[in-house]
Write a protein that holds these residues in place. Structure first.
Motif, PDB file in Angstrom:
ATOM      1  N   CYS A  12     -33.506 -16.547  14.086  1.00  0.00           N
ATOM      2  CA  CYS A  12     -32.596 -17.313  13.215  1.00  0.00           C
ATOM      3  C   CYS A  12     -31.507 -16.440  12.614  1.00  0.00           C
ATOM      4  CB  CYS A  12     -33.390 -17.994  12.097  1.00  0.00           C
ATOM      5  SG  CYS A  12     -34.508 -19.282  12.675  1.00  0.00           S
ATOM      6  N   GLY A  13     -31.815 -15.151  12.378  1.00  0.00           N
ATOM      7  CA  GLY A  13     -30.820 -14.268  11.775  1.00  0.00           C
ATOM      8  C   GLY A  13     -30.183 -13.293  12.738  1.00  0.00           C
ATOM      9  N   ALA A  72     -31.545 -23.491  15.583  1.00  0.00           N
ATOM     10  CA  ALA A  72     -30.775 -22.482  14.855  1.00  0.00           C
ATOM     11  C   ALA A  72     -29.939 -21.637  15.812  1.00  0.00           C
ATOM     12  CB  ALA A  72     -31.721 -21.596  14.043  1.00  0.00           C
ATOM     13  N   ASN A  87     -29.218 -19.277   7.965  1.00  0.00           N
ATOM     14  CA  ASN A  87     -30.433 -18.779   8.628  1.00  0.00           C
ATOM     15  C   ASN A  87     -31.617 -18.723   7.676  1.00  0.00           C
ATOM     16  OD1 ASN A  87     -30.639 -16.061   7.414  1.00  0.00           O
ATOM     17  ND2 ASN A  87     -28.812 -15.576   8.612  1.00  0.00           N
TER      18      ASN A  87
END
Length: 492
Positions: free
Chosen positions: A126-127, A260, A79
């Motif tokens: 993304c995380g 992602a 990420n």
């Protein structure tokens, strides 16, 4: 106090995002207390916060993977590299907008706030490690994209673009939320990604009809964000009607963030449905590569042509996601995504300059631009050739690595179609380059004949982004080995 101690304990994992949040507050404060005519500070603060955020993210590269905020946010190399790509998109897009905002007299502060907030949403996406954070982050990115696409309120095309984008985006978000709710129920009430996968095993629901409903719904929601055929209908109209710097921003950041999200959800939750989601993505990739490139040939507007071109490009990127081998497939996808950012933004930088000088986006009106502005014409030509995959430009090496990894993984049909459609795409890219280089007076339109070069400072900002993107699109192929090595170090 408990929330404050929590932030101190886990703050380092989201420190790049905290820098952006501080930049957002600083923009609001300065906008409130300063003279609106002095816009230099707004750009300086935005770019500084993005650069500092990028620097701290790179500083964290070798840190151990962590899961923070009680499982809501995961930090690992995978990420981090996508968060870096999102920051790169925003950093390059802001200089593109300086002269456009001046010429169209748009509100600067709100524009930059939306850009930074969309960046923040993409980075958190993304995380994100649980369903709630995924949906909230995705909507943060989407809502800012909707507002940016309709930012020129007096333009009828911009109003049309935001209505189509909002209605279709809201529908796709509803379908995505429906799929996520199925995962929540089937896993026994789990919301973290890995716990959902474990819950599906414990409840023996990983092969039930409900999991297929969840898979289809989530695929449709993500396919809309990626502009995959047949969920691409919004893309040409939004590209044509939205402000050109906004189109440049949306065209890259949405693809990076959605890619992602797709890789993590499909690889973690739907690990037991590997063949099924492979088949779905293969169908979408084939349709996107074929229809995107074929319809692009018929377009007369360069922005609509790039819309269909981007649909074909995301079809190529899906090959890397389908291969799913982190040392090859994902690495090739990340590598090509990096190159695509430079190629695409370099193309849009040239389009922004030309549209500001002439007020037109018609492909035919670019005829003879080399005679008036050789720098812009050559820059546009190099970026288009790189998008087409012409050696020895960076796009060629990116596609070569992507297709080679696909062939090694056994995706022979996908790679064969990708190669053939890449050749087709060269045709409509070369058609534009031929117009740019023509010297026949009969073919040169009044737009180019009346074209005037500008020496304004704001033009230098666009040229800065253009030079960076053109150099990267041209020369990054020389240093492919270090880029691939970094991409291969993104196991999650």
């Amino acid at each position: 106090m408990k929330e404050f101690h929590l932030l101190l304990f886990y703050g380092s994992s989201i420190f790049p995002e905290c820098i952006l949040i501080f930049g957002l507050f600083l923009l609001l404060v300065i906008d409130f207390i300063s003279d609106q005519k002095k816009t230099t500070w707004f750009y300086f603060i935005s770019l500084t916060s993005l650069v500092l955020s990028t620097a701290f993210l790179l500083f964290q590269w070798r840190e151990e993977p962590t899961i923070s905020f009680f499982g809501n946010f995961q930090t690992n190399n995978f990420n981090k590299i996508f968060r870096f790509l999102i920051l790169l998109c925003s950093t390059l897009c802001i200089p593109l907008s300086v002269e456009y905002i001046q010429c169209t007299e748009m509100a600067v502060t709100e524009f930059l706030l939306f850009i930074l907030t969309a960046t923040l949403g993409g980075m958190f996406l993304c995380g994100a490690n649980d369903l709630t954070t995924i949906f909230v982050s995705l909507e943060c990115l989407s809502l800012c994209s909707y507002l940016l696409s309709g930012y020129t309120k007096r333009d009828v095309r911009s109003n049309e673009a935001i209505m189509k984008y909002l209605l279709m985006g809201g529908t796709s978000s509803s379908i995505l939320a429906y799929g996520l709710s199925w995962l929540y129920g089937l896993s026994g009430g789990e919301i973290e990604l890995q716990e959902i996968a474990n819950g599906l095993i414990n409840t023996q629901m990983y092969n039930s009809p409900g999991i297929w409903i969840a898979l289809l719904s989530i695929t449709v929601g993500i396919a809309f964000k990626l502009s995959l055929v047949p969920f691409h209908q919004w893309t040409p109209d939004v590209y044509e009607g939205s402000p050109t710097p906004v189109v440049a921003f949306i065209s890259v950041i949405s693809k990076v963030a959605a890619s992602a999200l797709a890789t993590r959800i499909f690889d973690i939750i739907f690990y037991f449905s590997l063949n099924e989601w492979h088949l779905l993505l293969e169908i979408l990739a084939i349709l996107s590569m074929i229809l995107g490139n074929l319809i692009a040939i018929t377009q007369t507007s360069i922005k609509r042509m790039l819309a269909y071109s981007s649909i074909g490009q995301i079809g190529y990127i899906l090959i890397g996601i389908i291969d799913r081998d982190s040392n090859n497939g994902y690495a090739s996808m990340i590598t090509y995504m990096l190159l695509y950012i430079f190629m695409n933004l370099g193309t849009f930088a040239c389009i922004v300059l030309f549209s500001l000088r002439t007020g037109t986006d018609n492909i035919r009106d670019y005829a003879g631009l080399y005679m008036k502005d050789p720098f812009s014409a050559l820059s546009l030509s190099l970026c288009l050739l790189s998008l087409g995959g012409i050696p020895p430009l960076a796009g060629f090496f990116g596609k070569l690595y992507l297709f080679w990894c696909g062939w090694q993984a056994g995706s022979y049909l996908l790679v064969s179609i990708g190669l053939f459609m890449s050749v087709i795409s060269i045709y409509y890219y070369l058609k534009i380059i031929k117009l740019l280089m023509t010297e026949r007076n009969k073919e040169i339109t009044p737009y180019v004949q009346n074209y005037r070069l500008s020496s304004s400072i704001s033009k230098n900002y666009i040229e800065f982004s253009m030079i960076v993107c053109v150099m990267a699109s041209t020369l990054l192929g020389i240093v492919m080995n270090p880029i691939v090595a970094i991409a291969q170090d993104t196991l999650f």
